[in-house]
Design a protein around this motif. Structure first.
Motif, PDB file in Angstrom:
ATOM      1  N   GLU A  13      80.545  12.505  36.170  1.00  0.00           N
ATOM      2  CA  GLU A  13      81.940  12.666  35.783  1.00  0.00           C
ATOM      3  C   GLU A  13      82.786  12.453  37.028  1.00  0.00           C
ATOM      4  OE1 GLU A  13      80.561  15.978  37.774  1.00  0.00           O
ATOM      5  OE2 GLU A  13      79.920  15.722  35.682  1.00  0.00           O
ATOM      6  N   PRO A  15      84.645  13.606  40.014  1.00  0.00           N
ATOM      7  CA  PRO A  15      84.660  14.871  40.762  1.00  0.00           C
ATOM      8  C   PRO A  15      86.077  15.275  41.132  1.00  0.00           C
ATOM      9  CG  PRO A  15      84.042  13.076  42.202  1.00  0.00           C
ATOM     10  CD  PRO A  15      84.173  12.481  40.825  1.00  0.00           C
ATOM     11  N   SER A  16      86.229  16.517  41.526  1.00  0.00           N
ATOM     12  CA  SER A  16      87.529  16.974  42.002  1.00  0.00           C
ATOM     13  C   SER A  16      87.837  16.387  43.375  1.00  0.00           C
ATOM     14  CB  SER A  16      87.563  18.504  42.069  1.00  0.00           C
ATOM     15  OG  SER A  16      88.782  18.949  42.628  1.00  0.00           O
ATOM     16  N   VAL A  17      86.823  16.391  44.254  1.00  0.00           N
ATOM     17  CA  VAL A  17      86.973  15.838  45.601  1.00  0.00           C
ATOM     18  C   VAL A  17      85.888  14.791  45.806  1.00  0.00           C
ATOM     19  CG1 VAL A  17      86.898  16.322  48.072  1.00  0.00           C
ATOM     20  CG2 VAL A  17      87.965  17.962  46.505  1.00  0.00           C
ATOM     21  N   ASP A 107      90.613   8.979  39.625  1.00  0.00           N
ATOM     22  CA  ASP A 107      91.260  10.122  38.981  1.00  0.00           C
ATOM     23  C   ASP A 107      90.882  11.458  39.614  1.00  0.00           C
ATOM     24  OD1 ASP A 107      92.621   8.536  37.093  1.00  0.00           O
ATOM     25  OD2 ASP A 107      90.850   8.436  35.823  1.00  0.00           O
ATOM     26  N   ALA A 108      90.113  11.439  40.687  1.00  0.00           N
ATOM     27  CA  ALA A 108      89.782  12.681  41.396  1.00  0.00           C
ATOM     28  C   ALA A 108      91.047  13.287  42.004  1.00  0.00           C
ATOM     29  CB  ALA A 108      88.747  12.408  42.477  1.00  0.00           C
ATOM     30  N   HIS A 109      91.009  14.584  42.211  1.00  0.00           N
ATOM     31  CA  HIS A 109      92.153  15.279  42.814  1.00  0.00           C
ATOM     32  C   HIS A 109      92.389  14.796  44.243  1.00  0.00           C
ATOM     33  CE1 HIS A 109      94.984  18.443  43.811  1.00  0.00           C
ATOM     34  NE2 HIS A 109      94.234  18.803  44.834  1.00  0.00           N
ATOM     35  N   SER A 133      83.524  22.409  46.973  1.00  0.00           N
ATOM     36  CA  SER A 133      82.562  21.328  46.732  1.00  0.00           C
ATOM     37  C   SER A 133      83.181  19.970  47.000  1.00  0.00           C
ATOM     38  CB  SER A 133      82.053  21.381  45.290  1.00  0.00           C
ATOM     39  OG  SER A 133      83.105  21.108  44.382  1.00  0.00           O
TER      40      SER A 133
END
Length: 229
Positions: A13, A15-17, A107-109, A133
């Protein structure tokens, strides 16, 4: 900080970072472009998109992997790019692995693009903004490129304070399959200094942050002084 090291195709998916690593040569070239004065780098999804952007914006500088081609101003080689004057210019970059990896996590943060030449600045930004993470995207050779994995592991170790000595990581990169192919002329669009330039540690004081700006994925240099108050 919990870290994962994954190839582009292995991402379960977004990831956020995400730290997207391409040592030889996309994100070494990108760092050199900023050092030579580029304002921003647009990461193109295809050669056709890169050409179209160049056609719409003739003053932009288009870069690609491999040999020179119509519609492009330069090739993806730090040795060749380091003498170009890019002051205030927008660069369009399309490569086989690095730009693909960055677009896969657009689209990650937080998206950082990294190589050894910006390793410490990248680790510093991770310490400040990554939280618990980070996912390192190993772009070369379907996630198996040892130069990219070595750089990712080094940056992760610097971010969490467990690594102090870079020598072994740099050695892995310098003796990797990609380094051999560059040195032996297997790849086109190569300068004799490319491998040495790709294994320079912390040549530049900035990290590189990519973000969606309108319809484009744009990479910009980030220093502590450029961070928002």
């Amino acid at each position: 900080m919990e870290t994962r090291f994954l190839g582009i195709a292995d991402l379960p998916e977004v990831p956020s970072v995400a730290v997207v690593v391409d040592v030889m040569r996309a994100f070494t070239v990108a760092a050199w472009a900023f050092a030579r004065g580029a304002e921003r780098i647009v990461l193109a999804a295809s050669l056709d998109e890169a050409r179209a952007l160049k056609e719409r914006h003739p003053d932009w500088v288009a870069i690609k992997d491999g040999p020179s081609a119509p519609g492009f101003d330069a090739v993806n080689s730090p040795g060749l790019l380091r003498t170009m004057d890019l002051g205030g210019r927008t660069v369009v970059q399309k490569t086989t692995a690095g730009t693909v990896g960055a677009l896969a996590v657009k689209d990650a943060h937080l998206v950082l693009c990294a190589s050894f030449v910006v390793a410490e600045a990248t680790a510093r930004l991770l310490r400040q903004r990554a939280g618990d993470s980070a996912t390192f995207v190993v772009t070369g050779e379907d996630g198996r490129a040892d130069e990219d994995l070595a750089c990712a592991q080094y940056i992760a170790g610097r971010a969490d304070g467990t690594v102090t000595d870079a020598a072994g990581f740099l050695r892995r990169a310098a003796t990797s399959r990609a380094a051999a192919e560059l040195a032996e002329g297997v790849r086109q669009g190569v300068h004799p200094d490319d491998v040495a330039l790709c294994v320079e540690l912390d040549r530049f004081p900035f990290a590189m942050v990519a973000a969606v700006e309108g319809p484009l994925m744009v990479l910009r240099p980030h220093t502590e002084s450029s961070a928002p108050a």
